[in-house]
Design a protein around this motif. Structure first.
Motif, PDB file in Angstrom:
ATOM      1  N   PRO A   1       0.766  -1.593   0.090  1.00 21.20           N
ATOM      2  CA  PRO A   1       0.084  -0.320  -0.029  1.00 21.20           C
ATOM      3  C   PRO A   1       0.760   1.495   0.371  1.00 21.20           C
ATOM      4  O   PRO A   1       1.777   0.850   0.667  1.00 21.20           O
ATOM      5  CB  PRO A   1      -0.581  -0.226   1.203  1.00 21.20           C
ATOM      6  CG  PRO A   1      -0.028  -1.296   1.938  1.00 21.20           C
ATOM      7  CD  PRO A   1       1.057  -2.219   0.981  1.00 21.20           C
ATOM      8  N   GLN A   2       0.198   2.074  -0.674  1.00 17.79           N
ATOM      9  CA  GLN A   2       1.009   3.193  -0.799  1.00 17.79           C
ATOM     10  C   GLN A   2       0.225   4.380   0.313  1.00 17.79           C
ATOM     11  O   GLN A   2      -0.580   4.243  -0.131  1.00 17.79           O
ATOM     12  CB  GLN A   2       1.400   3.898  -1.917  1.00 17.79           C
ATOM     13  CG  GLN A   2       1.523   2.538  -2.944  1.00 17.79           C
ATOM     14  CD  GLN A   2       3.550   2.788  -2.930  1.00 17.79           C
ATOM     15  OE1 GLN A   2       4.273   3.850  -2.776  1.00 17.79           O
ATOM     16  NE2 GLN A   2       4.236   1.354  -2.410  1.00 17.79           N
ATOM     17  N   LEU A   3       0.808   5.206   0.081  1.00 21.64           N
ATOM     18  CA  LEU A   3       0.538   6.683   0.871  1.00 21.64           C
ATOM     19  C   LEU A   3      -0.629   7.452   0.102  1.00 21.64           C
ATOM     20  O   LEU A   3      -1.209   7.191   0.409  1.00 21.64           O
ATOM     21  CB  LEU A   3       1.619   7.922   1.318  1.00 21.64           C
ATOM     22  CG  LEU A   3       0.637   8.775   1.922  1.00 21.64           C
ATOM     23  CD1 LEU A   3       0.513   8.596   3.235  1.00 21.64           C
ATOM     24  CD2 LEU A   3       2.585  10.193   1.960  1.00 21.64           C
ATOM     25  N   ARG A   4      -0.434   7.001  -0.988  1.00 22.67           N
ATOM     26  CA  ARG A   4      -1.227   7.615  -1.560  1.00 22.67           C
ATOM     27  C   ARG A   4      -2.401   7.445  -2.248  1.00 22.67           C
ATOM     28  O   ARG A   4      -3.722   7.652  -2.501  1.00 22.67           O
ATOM     29  CB  ARG A   4      -0.687   7.981  -3.599  1.00 22.67           C
ATOM     30  CG  ARG A   4      -0.678   6.198  -4.478  1.00 22.67           C
ATOM     31  CD  ARG A   4      -0.255   6.071  -5.809  1.00 22.67           C
ATOM     32  NE  ARG A   4       0.180   5.853  -6.292  1.00 22.67           N
ATOM     33  CZ  ARG A   4       1.014   4.920  -7.018  1.00 22.67           C
ATOM     34  NH1 ARG A   4       2.451   5.440  -6.584  1.00 22.67           N
ATOM     35  NH2 ARG A   4       1.082   3.507  -6.842  1.00 22.67           N
ATOM     36  N   ASP A   5      -2.207   5.808  -1.608  1.00 24.97           N
ATOM     37  CA  ASP A   5      -3.899   4.624  -1.350  1.00 24.97           C
ATOM     38  C   ASP A   5      -4.366   5.140   0.045  1.00 24.97           C
ATOM     39  O   ASP A   5      -5.848   4.774   0.009  1.00 24.97           O
ATOM     40  CB  ASP A   5      -3.603   3.827  -1.318  1.00 24.97           C
ATOM     41  CG  ASP A   5      -2.716   3.538  -2.684  1.00 24.97           C
ATOM     42  OD1 ASP A   5      -3.148   3.718  -3.950  1.00 24.97           O
ATOM     43  OD2 ASP A   5      -2.136   2.159  -2.539  1.00 24.97           O
ATOM     44  N   ASP A   6      -4.354   6.169   1.238  1.00 31.14           N
ATOM     45  CA  ASP A   6      -4.437   6.420   2.251  1.00 31.14           C
ATOM     46  C   ASP A   6      -6.014   7.286   1.463  1.00 31.14           C
ATOM     47  O   ASP A   6      -6.068   7.538   1.229  1.00 31.14           O
ATOM     48  CB  ASP A   6      -3.323   6.699   2.735  1.00 31.14           C
ATOM     49  CG  ASP A   6      -4.054   7.569   4.392  1.00 31.14           C
ATOM     50  OD1 ASP A   6      -4.571   7.189   4.352  1.00 31.14           O
ATOM     51  OD2 ASP A   6      -3.810   8.859   4.439  1.00 31.14           O
ATOM     52  N   ARG A   7      -6.775   7.664   2.573  1.00 32.86           N
ATOM     53  CA  ARG A   7      -7.972   7.827   2.182  1.00 32.86           C
ATOM     54  C   ARG A   7      -8.369   8.415   4.213  1.00 32.86           C
ATOM     55  O   ARG A   7      -8.108   7.704   5.213  1.00 32.86           O
ATOM     56  CB  ARG A   7      -8.928   7.651   1.603  1.00 32.86           C
ATOM     57  CG  ARG A   7      -8.829   6.605   0.351  1.00 32.86           C
ATOM     58  CD  ARG A   7      -8.890   7.891  -0.415  1.00 32.86           C
ATOM     59  NE  ARG A   7      -9.103   7.478  -1.955  1.00 32.86           N
ATOM     60  CZ  ARG A   7      -8.023   7.743  -2.378  1.00 32.86           C
ATOM     61  NH1 ARG A   7      -6.633   7.974  -1.654  1.00 32.86           N
ATOM     62  NH2 ARG A   7      -7.600   7.449  -3.786  1.00 32.86           N
ATOM     63  N   THR A   8      -9.344   9.150   4.276  1.00 34.37           N
ATOM     64  CA  THR A   8      -9.900   9.870   5.413  1.00 34.37           C
ATOM     65  C   THR A   8     -11.068   9.986   5.566  1.00 34.37           C
ATOM     66  O   THR A   8     -11.802  10.348   4.913  1.00 34.37           O
ATOM     67  CB  THR A   8      -9.038  11.777   5.900  1.00 34.37           C
ATOM     68  OG1 THR A   8      -7.558  11.732   6.273  1.00 34.37           O
ATOM     69  CG2 THR A   8      -9.767  11.497   7.453  1.00 34.37           C
TER      70      THR A   8
END
Length: 110
Positions: free
Chosen positions: A11-18
């Motif tokens: 998983p990449q930081l760009r895949d992160d969601r809040t």
């Protein structure tokens, strides 16, 4: 360490969601006072199960190591009175959340 994943891509930081969820006072009270009774657990058990499930669904990781912290103010020994003591008796301990293959929420909580 078992980092069994659905795919090999990390998983990449760009895949992160809040995601922000706001509970009403009634929902919060129900969670804190009633929800854990179904499995004879504590609210923290439900929160840890939700965390492990969310990580598995997001990253495909079945096991995740979390560091839990206890304040140490609970009465552990019945004949030791800590009511007149000051401060915390902080302890930290590692816990592995193993979600396994079973997707049944009840079994995961237990």
């Amino acid at each position: 360490k078992d980092y069994t994943r659905k795919s090999q891509a990390k998983p990449q930081l760009r895949d992160d969601r809040t995601l922000t969820v706001v509970w009403t006072v009634e929902e919060t009270e129900q969670f804190l006072k009633q929800a854990h009774r179904a499995y004879n657990t504590e609210a923290n058990d439900l929160l840890l199960t939700a965390l492990g499930t969310a990580i598995q669904e997001w990253a495909g990781i079945r096991q995740v190591l979390v560091n839990l912290e206890g304040h140490g103010r609970e009465a552990i020994l019945p004949d030791v009175d800590i009511t007149r003591t000051v401060g915390w008796f902080t302890s930290q301990f590692p816990v592995v959340l193993d979600m396994g293959e079973d997707r049944n929420v009840g079994r995961r909580v237990k």
